[in-house]
Design an enzyme around this catalytic site. Structure first.
Site, PDB file in Angstrom:
ATOM      1  CE  LYS A 267      -3.834  -2.102   2.214  1.00  0.00           C
ATOM      2  NZ  LYS A 267      -4.719  -2.120   3.333  1.00  0.00           N
TER       3      LYS A 267
ATOM      4  CG  ASN B 123      -7.453   0.288  -0.738  1.00  0.00           C
ATOM      5  OD1 ASN B 123      -7.728   1.300  -1.404  1.00  0.00           O
ATOM      6  ND2 ASN B 123      -8.436  -0.515  -0.312  1.00  0.00           N
TER       7      ASN B 123
ATOM      8  N   GLY C  75      -3.191  -1.084  18.080  1.00  0.00           N
ATOM      9  CA  GLY C  75      -2.207  -1.217  17.201  1.00  0.00           C
ATOM     10  C   GLY C  75      -1.891   0.125  16.422  1.00  0.00           C
TER      11      GLY C  75
END
Length: 286
Positions: free
Chosen positions: A76, A97, A135
């Site tokens: 990406k 993407n 994350g």
């Protein structure tokens, strides 16, 4: 005389594909293929294992019949760099993407943001005020933008290495959100919604997962191939709702098909409700 239908790009045979490494697990060919068949478009959509080292050569070698690409990890950021122009979400995240041919090269888009926002609404999270993002990688950036789009103003980033979350906090502050960081196993105040952006094989110690679940509200986990994840199992133990990421894949693919057809992610497809329904069936069809 050439008919209007024949002049339409959707009436011409075009080829598309998803690239990434690994790629065998991808449900994108099934989703796109189901949509093209329903729409009656003579398009093909395949998959190819392409890694970072081979990306540039593979892209340069593509025949003109390949009109666009879907990109998954780890491509990406490379797709973002190769794009000669980008949509706002690709610019904000540094990731694309979706690539579509334009006269001067490739245009880059990030449909993960819009796809996740739509998936969160579907999961009933539209009214969340405080959210937690688990994350701190590229997908976490898309998650932050999706949360902002839904009106979330207060966000915590839970990361193994809190220092890695600094760019996310800075982005949140630029968006006018209140942001803080917590170690993965020591979450802060309770959240209405948790969005996990960890890979499916990322290990999370059970005590850490249980602490996140206890203070995490509804879980939306972007993983769709491995279920339940370690975090989802913790939510299940806590009796809290947990949603897998298949709906994000579905909705970002719908936006990709809009782009492939018109170059505009905001332009709905013909009979889009039926298109989404057939793609949803393809998603769960295994």
């Amino acid at each position: 005389m050439t008919t209007a239908a024949a002049e339409s790009p959707t009436a011409r045979p075009h080829r598309f594909a998803v690239w990434g490494d690994p790629i065998d697990h991808s449900r994108s060919p099934a989703l796109h293929g189901a949509a093209y068949a329903l729409l009656g478009w003579p398009w093909e959509y395949g998959r190819r294992r392409v890694d970072e080292a081979s990306f540039s050569d593979e892209l340069a070698a593509l025949p003109a019949s390949v009109r666009g690409l879907s990109l998954t990890m780890p491509l990406k950021s490379l797709a973002h760099r190769v794009a000669v122009r980008r949509d706002a979400d690709a610019e904000a995240t540094g990731a694309a993407n979706t690539l579509v041919r334009v006269d001067e090269g490739w245009a880059g888009f990030n449909t993960d943001v819009g796809g996740l926002a739509r998936a969160l609404v579907e999961a009933g999270a539209a009214g969340a005020e405080r959210a937690r993002v688990v994350g701190a990688g590229a997908t976490a950036t898309s998650a932050l933008l999706a949360l902002h789009r839904l009106g979330v103003v207060d966000v915590e980033v839970a990361a193994r290495r809190p220092e890695s979350a600094r760019p996310l906090v800075e982005l949140a502050e630029r968006l006018g959100m209140v942001a803080d960081v917590a170690p993965l196993g020591r979450p802060g105040d309770s959240a209405d919604l948790t969005v996990s952006t960890l890979p499916g094989d990322a290990p999370v110690a059970e005590p850490d997962a249980d602490r996140l679940a206890a203070a995490g509200g509804v879980l939306y986990d972007v993983v769709y191939g491995t279920w339940p994840t370690g975090l989802a199992s913790a939510w299940q133990r806590a009796g809290r709702p947990a949603h897998p990421g298949g709906t994000m894949l579905l909705h970002q693919a719908v936006l990709q098909i809009r782009i492939f057809a018109t170059g505009d992610a905001d332009q709905p497809l013909p009979d889009e409700e039926a298109v989404v329904a057939v793609m949803r069936r393809a998603l769960v069809g295994g």
